[in-house]
Design an enzyme around this catalytic site. Structure first.
Site, PDB file in Angstrom:
ATOM      1  CE  LYS A 123       6.211 -39.603   0.611  1.00 29.40           C
ATOM      2  NZ  LYS A 123       7.156 -39.483  -0.475  1.00 29.40           N
TER       3      LYS A 123
ATOM      4  CB  SER B  70      -3.309 -36.477   4.561  1.00 25.12           C
ATOM      5  OG  SER B  70      -1.990 -36.835   4.121  1.00 25.12           O
TER       6      SER B  70
ATOM      7  CB  THR C 285      -0.953 -20.862  12.695  1.00 27.42           C
ATOM      8  OG1 THR C 285       0.174 -21.411  11.974  1.00 27.42           O
ATOM      9  CG2 THR C 285      -1.264 -19.478  12.168  1.00 27.42           C
TER      10      THR C 285
ATOM     11  NE  ARG D 267      -2.284 -30.397   8.817  1.00 28.00           N
ATOM     12  CZ  ARG D 267      -1.068 -30.661   8.374  1.00 28.00           C
ATOM     13  NH1 ARG D 267      -0.516 -31.835   8.616  1.00 28.00           N
ATOM     14  NH2 ARG D 267      -0.397 -29.757   7.697  1.00 28.00           N
TER      15      ARG D 267
ATOM     16  CE1 TYR E 279       3.569 -37.088   0.702  1.00 26.49           C
ATOM     17  CE2 TYR E 279       3.105 -36.673   3.024  1.00 26.49           C
ATOM     18  CZ  TYR E 279       4.004 -36.953   2.008  1.00 26.49           C
ATOM     19  OH  TYR E 279       5.330 -37.131   2.302  1.00 26.49           O
ATOM     20  CG  HIS E 280       0.797 -38.457   5.807  1.00 24.25           C
ATOM     21  ND1 HIS E 280       0.168 -37.247   5.983  1.00 24.25           N
ATOM     22  CD2 HIS E 280       2.075 -38.261   6.218  1.00 24.25           C
ATOM     23  CE1 HIS E 280       1.023 -36.358   6.488  1.00 24.25           C
ATOM     24  NE2 HIS E 280       2.189 -36.949   6.636  1.00 24.25           N
TER      25      HIS E 280
ATOM     26  CG  LEU F  66      10.379 -28.312 -14.205  1.00 21.34           C
ATOM     27  CD1 LEU F  66      10.649 -27.195 -15.202  1.00 21.34           C
ATOM     28  CD2 LEU F  66      11.488 -28.356 -13.155  1.00 21.34           C
TER      29      LEU F  66
ATOM     30  CG  ASP G 140      11.566 -31.870 -10.598  1.00 24.43           C
ATOM     31  OD1 ASP G 140      11.993 -31.903  -9.426  1.00 24.43           O
ATOM     32  OD2 ASP G 140      10.402 -31.487 -10.895  1.00 24.43           O
TER      33      ASP G 140
HETATM   34  P1  NAD Z   1       9.065 -30.788  -3.172  1.00 27.25           P
HETATM   35  O1  NAD Z   1       7.646 -30.690  -3.603  1.00 27.25           O
HETATM   36  O2  NAD Z   1       9.794 -29.530  -2.865  1.00 27.25           O
HETATM   37  O3  NAD Z   1       9.898 -31.578  -4.292  1.00 27.25           O
HETATM   38  C1  NAD Z   1       9.380 -32.673  -5.002  1.00 27.25           C
HETATM   39  C2  NAD Z   1       9.892 -32.561  -6.437  1.00 27.25           C
HETATM   40  O4  NAD Z   1       9.421 -33.685  -7.184  1.00 27.25           O
HETATM   41  C3  NAD Z   1       9.378 -31.314  -7.139  1.00 27.25           C
HETATM   42  O5  NAD Z   1      10.437 -30.616  -7.739  1.00 27.25           O
HETATM   43  C4  NAD Z   1       8.401 -31.852  -8.184  1.00 27.25           C
HETATM   44  O6  NAD Z   1       8.354 -31.050  -9.336  1.00 27.25           O
HETATM   45  C5  NAD Z   1       8.954 -33.254  -8.444  1.00 27.25           C
HETATM   46  N1  NAD Z   1       7.940 -34.217  -8.887  1.00 27.25           N
HETATM   47  C6  NAD Z   1       6.756 -34.512  -8.306  1.00 27.25           C
HETATM   48  N2  NAD Z   1       6.099 -35.436  -9.037  1.00 27.25           N
HETATM   49  C7  NAD Z   1       6.884 -35.739 -10.090  1.00 27.25           C
HETATM   50  C8  NAD Z   1       6.752 -36.612 -11.199  1.00 27.25           C
HETATM   51  N3  NAD Z   1       5.639 -37.335 -11.389  1.00 27.25           N
HETATM   52  N4  NAD Z   1       7.760 -36.694 -12.105  1.00 27.25           N
HETATM   53  C9  NAD Z   1       8.890 -35.937 -11.946  1.00 27.25           C
HETATM   54  N5  NAD Z   1       9.063 -35.081 -10.918  1.00 27.25           N
HETATM   55  C10 NAD Z   1       8.071 -34.986  -9.995  1.00 27.25           C
HETATM   56  O7  NAD Z   1       9.097 -31.793  -1.943  1.00 27.25           O
HETATM   57  P2  NAD Z   1      10.239 -31.986  -0.829  1.00 27.25           P
HETATM   58  O8  NAD Z   1       9.844 -31.239   0.367  1.00 27.25           O
HETATM   59  O9  NAD Z   1      11.553 -31.778  -1.442  1.00 27.25           O
HETATM   60  O10 NAD Z   1      10.024 -33.532  -0.511  1.00 27.25           O
HETATM   61  C11 NAD Z   1      10.744 -34.497  -1.251  1.00 27.25           C
HETATM   62  C12 NAD Z   1      10.329 -35.883  -0.808  1.00 27.25           C
HETATM   63  O11 NAD Z   1      10.601 -36.038   0.580  1.00 27.25           O
HETATM   64  C13 NAD Z   1       8.845 -36.164  -0.987  1.00 27.25           C
HETATM   65  O12 NAD Z   1       8.676 -37.485  -1.449  1.00 27.25           O
HETATM   66  C14 NAD Z   1       8.276 -36.000   0.388  1.00 27.25           C
HETATM   67  O13 NAD Z   1       7.161 -36.835   0.557  1.00 27.25           O
HETATM   68  C15 NAD Z   1       9.429 -36.430   1.262  1.00 27.25           C
HETATM   69  N6  NAD Z   1       9.409 -35.767   2.583  1.00 27.25           N
HETATM   70  C16 NAD Z   1       9.472 -34.412   2.690  1.00 27.25           C
HETATM   71  C17 NAD Z   1       9.461 -33.818   3.946  1.00 27.25           C
HETATM   72  C18 NAD Z   1       9.504 -32.320   4.145  1.00 27.25           C
HETATM   73  O14 NAD Z   1       9.371 -31.866   5.296  1.00 27.25           O
HETATM   74  N7  NAD Z   1       9.693 -31.527   3.102  1.00 27.25           N
HETATM   75  C19 NAD Z   1       9.394 -34.618   5.081  1.00 27.25           C
HETATM   76  C20 NAD Z   1       9.333 -36.004   4.937  1.00 27.25           C
HETATM   77  C21 NAD Z   1       9.337 -36.572   3.680  1.00 27.25           C
HETATM   78  N1  USQ Z   2       0.813 -27.725  12.344  1.00 28.24           N
HETATM   79  C1  USQ Z   2       0.414 -26.703  13.180  1.00 28.24           C
HETATM   80  N2  USQ Z   2       0.479 -25.448  12.681  1.00 28.24           N
HETATM   81  C2  USQ Z   2       0.917 -25.146  11.428  1.00 28.24           C
HETATM   82  C3  USQ Z   2       1.327 -26.193  10.598  1.00 28.24           C
HETATM   83  C4  USQ Z   2       1.250 -27.475  11.084  1.00 28.24           C
HETATM   84  O1  USQ Z   2       0.027 -26.921  14.316  1.00 28.24           O
HETATM   85  O2  USQ Z   2       0.936 -23.974  11.062  1.00 28.24           O
HETATM   86  C5  USQ Z   2       0.779 -29.107  12.829  1.00 28.24           C
HETATM   87  C6  USQ Z   2      -0.073 -30.060  12.013  1.00 28.24           C
HETATM   88  O3  USQ Z   2      -1.418 -30.037  12.404  1.00 28.24           O
HETATM   89  C7  USQ Z   2       0.608 -31.384  12.276  1.00 28.24           C
HETATM   90  C8  USQ Z   2       2.067 -31.003  12.493  1.00 28.24           C
HETATM   91  O4  USQ Z   2       2.094 -29.602  12.759  1.00 28.24           O
HETATM   92  O5  USQ Z   2       0.120 -31.933  13.431  1.00 28.24           O
HETATM   93  C9  USQ Z   2       2.961 -31.280  11.302  1.00 28.24           C
HETATM   94  O6  USQ Z   2       2.412 -30.648  10.161  1.00 28.24           O
HETATM   95  P1  USQ Z   2       3.349 -30.187   8.947  1.00 28.24           P
HETATM   96  O7  USQ Z   2       2.519 -29.388   8.005  1.00 28.24           O
HETATM   97  O8  USQ Z   2       4.593 -29.589   9.451  1.00 28.24           O
HETATM   98  O9  USQ Z   2       3.769 -31.600   8.342  1.00 28.24           O
HETATM   99  P2  USQ Z   2       2.975 -32.684   7.524  1.00 28.24           P
HETATM  100  O10 USQ Z   2       1.681 -32.191   7.016  1.00 28.24           O
HETATM  101  O11 USQ Z   2       2.925 -33.931   8.353  1.00 28.24           O
HETATM  102  O12 USQ Z   2       3.885 -32.929   6.273  1.00 28.24           O
HETATM  103  C10 USQ Z   2       5.281 -32.622   6.228  1.00 28.24           C
HETATM  104  C11 USQ Z   2       5.704 -32.693   4.767  1.00 28.24           C
HETATM  105  C12 USQ Z   2       5.483 -34.115   4.258  1.00 28.24           C
HETATM  106  C13 USQ Z   2       6.193 -35.087   5.162  1.00 28.24           C
HETATM  107  C14 USQ Z   2       5.791 -34.924   6.616  1.00 28.24           C
HETATM  108  C15 USQ Z   2       6.658 -35.722   7.556  1.00 28.24           C
HETATM  109  O13 USQ Z   2       4.953 -31.762   3.993  1.00 28.24           O
HETATM  110  O14 USQ Z   2       5.972 -34.210   2.928  1.00 28.24           O
HETATM  111  O15 USQ Z   2       5.912 -36.399   4.745  1.00 28.24           O
HETATM  112  O16 USQ Z   2       6.007 -33.545   7.006  1.00 28.24           O
HETATM  113  S1  USQ Z   2       5.711 -36.378   8.885  1.00 28.24           S
HETATM  114  O17 USQ Z   2       5.022 -35.295   9.538  1.00 28.24           O
HETATM  115  O18 USQ Z   2       6.645 -37.040   9.774  1.00 28.24           O
HETATM  116  O19 USQ Z   2       4.769 -37.310   8.293  1.00 28.24           O
END
Ligand code: NAD
Ligand code: USQ
Length: 479
Positions: free
Chosen positions: A267, A261, A335, A408, A263-264, A115, A113
């Site tokens: 992926k 987004s 919200t 969004r 971000y998405h 960090l 990581d």
């Molecule tokens: P997070 O941000 O808490 O953890 C990600 C970690 O990766 C962090 O500790 C960060 O420091 C490290 N990192 C990022 N870029 C790096 C790099 N270039 N080199 C080394 N380390 C790096 O995120 P999370 O919520 O734990 O999510 C983990 C993974 O799961 C992500 O890929 C995210 O897209 C995916 N994901 C998360 C959720 C969710 O709801 N949290 C849902 C679906 C998918």
């Molecule tokens: N939303 C609300 N109110 C809030 C927060 C979110 O209505 O206060 C709505 C958003 O508009 C969206 C939905 O809830 O329609 C989901 O939003 P989210 O912030 O919970 O999730 P998202 O932005 O999609 O991202 C999170 C993680 C991301 C992961 C994704 C899975 O941050 O890393 O990839 O969930 S998924 O949604 O299946 O793509």
């Protein structure tokens, strides 16, 4: 490892604990060549976290009851001894819980990581609900509590020199790749953060693919994708691939992707690069299209205050259900963005860690990119708000729901039916969002409510206003 065992180890003699701690320290390696994360910033972050952790340690101790370990199902009881798993992003929300889950079950774990997630909090003035220890303290404490060694490599996977050294020294059988910038709102703050997100995520993943090809060709890659890659099509969502009949011919093709987004979209690019390299280089990969994760407790992260996981509730990194729970705890209206018909797949963090273990224990064959949809239940945002409102009221909380203008650009009313059977077929027994779960999550949030900063709750990033001007601060505070 089950909890009872963990407790016994907790009680083991001091000498054993000290030896384990020394072993954990010996495993810590800091790469000199982490080009993009200023060390001073990270130091500042970790020392303030340590102070926060000390300040609240008594409170944490009181509430950190170790959940009773349930008997692992099917292959989840497998002994990971001798299996070397590199966890990239192991200091993050999903990665930390997974590292401990696997280490407890005998897998040899190495966390990688840079960090940067902690740096985002400093950059935007955010903080986790829970006080989290530094990664070094976390790993040391895990060694003391469990007698298990987790090695640590601090560095950026976009830095090839660092990543190749990490691979060469650890020689993973599996690499679990969580290490990306994972917030959709973060990626929409400004041009610089959109570019950072796509560079960090896409280049990091390409480097991992090269590391496997050049250095560990038999290493299986488990990559965290997202359900958001599919968008919200008006047809059922399959697990990765769809068979299409077109003009009299049939083919099975990657399911169409529509990210909402930068971000998405990163992926989606990752998945495409993985599919190509699986074919071209015979890499074995499992792409886990994960839904929105909720919860914070796993047996291991609740075993000690220094092992506590992060919990984001702010408008940038906080996700829907986790945010609603904190909002209910502090009396902030829930919200709901727009009409609230947005429907997504959700799962408990205790299932995230089990899905990863299932993916490791059932690796894809070389040359194949498997895709699993990793979620357990679908909810609309309105349904989530209703559940939190109902359960909050049972606890005597004054919960209100408010509709805020959607920051969004997304469909607010749509068809959504996504398949999620493959992980269940492998043995996943889901934790469902039963009322008891909401109760315990709500209670957890109430315990930490004094740490909540109300100004961080409102949505802070508007998809329509993303511009080229660098927005380093103020993004976290409602405009
Ligand atoms: P997070 O941000 O808490 O953890 C990600 C970690 O990766 C962090 O500790 C960060 O420091 C490290 N990192 C990022 N870029 C790096 C790099 N270039 N080199 C080394 N380390 C790096 O995120 P999370 O919520 O734990 O999510 C983990 C993974 O799961 C992500 O890929 C995210 O897209 C995916 N994901 C998360 C959720 C969710 O709801 N949290 C849902 C679906 C998918
Ligand atoms: N939303 C609300 N109110 C809030 C927060 C979110 O209505 O206060 C709505 C958003 O508009 C969206 C939905 O809830 O329609 C989901 O939003 P989210 O912030 O919970 O999730 P998202 O932005 O999609 O991202 C999170 C993680 C991301 C992961 C994704 C899975 O941050 O890393 O990839 O969930 S998924 O949604 O299946 O793509």
């Amino acid at each position: 490892m089950q909890c009872s065992t963990m407790q016994q180890q907790k009680l083991a003699g001091r000498r054993e604990a000290k030896a384990a701690a020394q072993k954990a320290c010996a495993g810590v390696r800091v790469a000199g060549a982490s080009a993009r994360v200023p060390v001073s910033t990270v130091r500042q972050a970790t020392s303030s976290v340590r102070a926060a952790s000390r300040a609240t340690s008594v409170k944490v101790q009181a509430t950190a009851t170790v959940e009773k370990a349930t008997a692992p199902a099917g292959s989840l009881s497998s002994n990971g001894a001798g299996t070397r798993v590199m966890i990239i992003g192991g200091d993050g929300y999903c990665g930390w819980a997974t590292a401990l889950h696997l280490s407890a079950r005998g897998y040899e774990v190495c966390i990688v990581d840079n960090l940067c997630r902690r740096q985002f909090d400093l950059q935007l003035g955010l903080d986790t609900l829970t006080p989290i220890a530094t990664i070094h303290d976390r790993v040391r404490r895990w060694g003391e509590v469990s007698g298990k060694h987790i090695s640590l490599q601090i560095g950026d996977i976009c830095d090839w020199e660092f990543l190749s050294q990490a691979f060469t020294s650890f020689k993973p059988n599996h690499v679990v790749h969580f290490g990306e910038q994972r917030s959709a709102p973060y990626s929409m703050i400004d041009r610089q953060k959109a570019v950072f997100t796509q560079h960090n995520n896409v280049i990091g993943t390409i480097n991992v693919l090269f590391a496997i090809k050049e250095l560990q060709p038999d290493c299986h890659m488990v990559k965290l994708g997202t359900m958001g890659e599919y968008g919200t099509p008006n047809i059922d969502i399959e697990e990765g691939y769809i068979t299409i009949n077109h003009n009299g011919r049939t083919d099975t093709l990657p399911y169409p992707k529509q990210g909402n987004s930068f971000y998405h979209l990163s992926k989606i690019h990752d998945s495409t690069n993985m599919l190509f390299t699986c074919k071209a280089w015979k890499i074995a990969a499992t792409d886990l299209n994960q839904g929105v994760v909720y919860g914070v407790r796993t047996d291991e992260t609740m075993a000690d205050p220094l092992l506590l996981n992060r919990y984001d509730y702010d408008g940038i990194f906080g996700t829907a259900l986790n945010r609603f729970v904190v909002q209910a705890a502090v009396g902030h209206p829930l919200t709901v963005y727009g009409k609230g018909g947005q429907t997504r797949g959700f799962l408990d963090i205790r299932d995230t860690v089990r899905c990863i273990q299932l993916a490791i224990d059932n690796p894809a064959p070389k040359g194949e990119m498997r895709v699993y949809n990793q979620f357990t239940e679908q909810f609309s945002v309105n349904q989530l708000a209703e559940i939190v409102e109902r359960e909050g009221k049972k606890l005597g909380l004054n919960v209100e729901v408010t509709k805020v203008p959607n920051p969004r650009v997304e469909l607010e009313e749509h068809y959504y039916n996504a398949k999620c059977t493959k992980l269940r077929d492998l043995g996943l027994q889901p934790h469902l969002l039963a009322d008891s779960m909401i109760d315990s999550l709500l209670e957890f949030a109430v315990t930490y409510k004094d740490r909540v900063r109300h100004e961080l709750i409102k949505p802070a990033v508007d998809w329509r206003k993303t511009g080229v001007k660098v927005n380093t601060m103020g993004a976290a505070v409602a405009r």
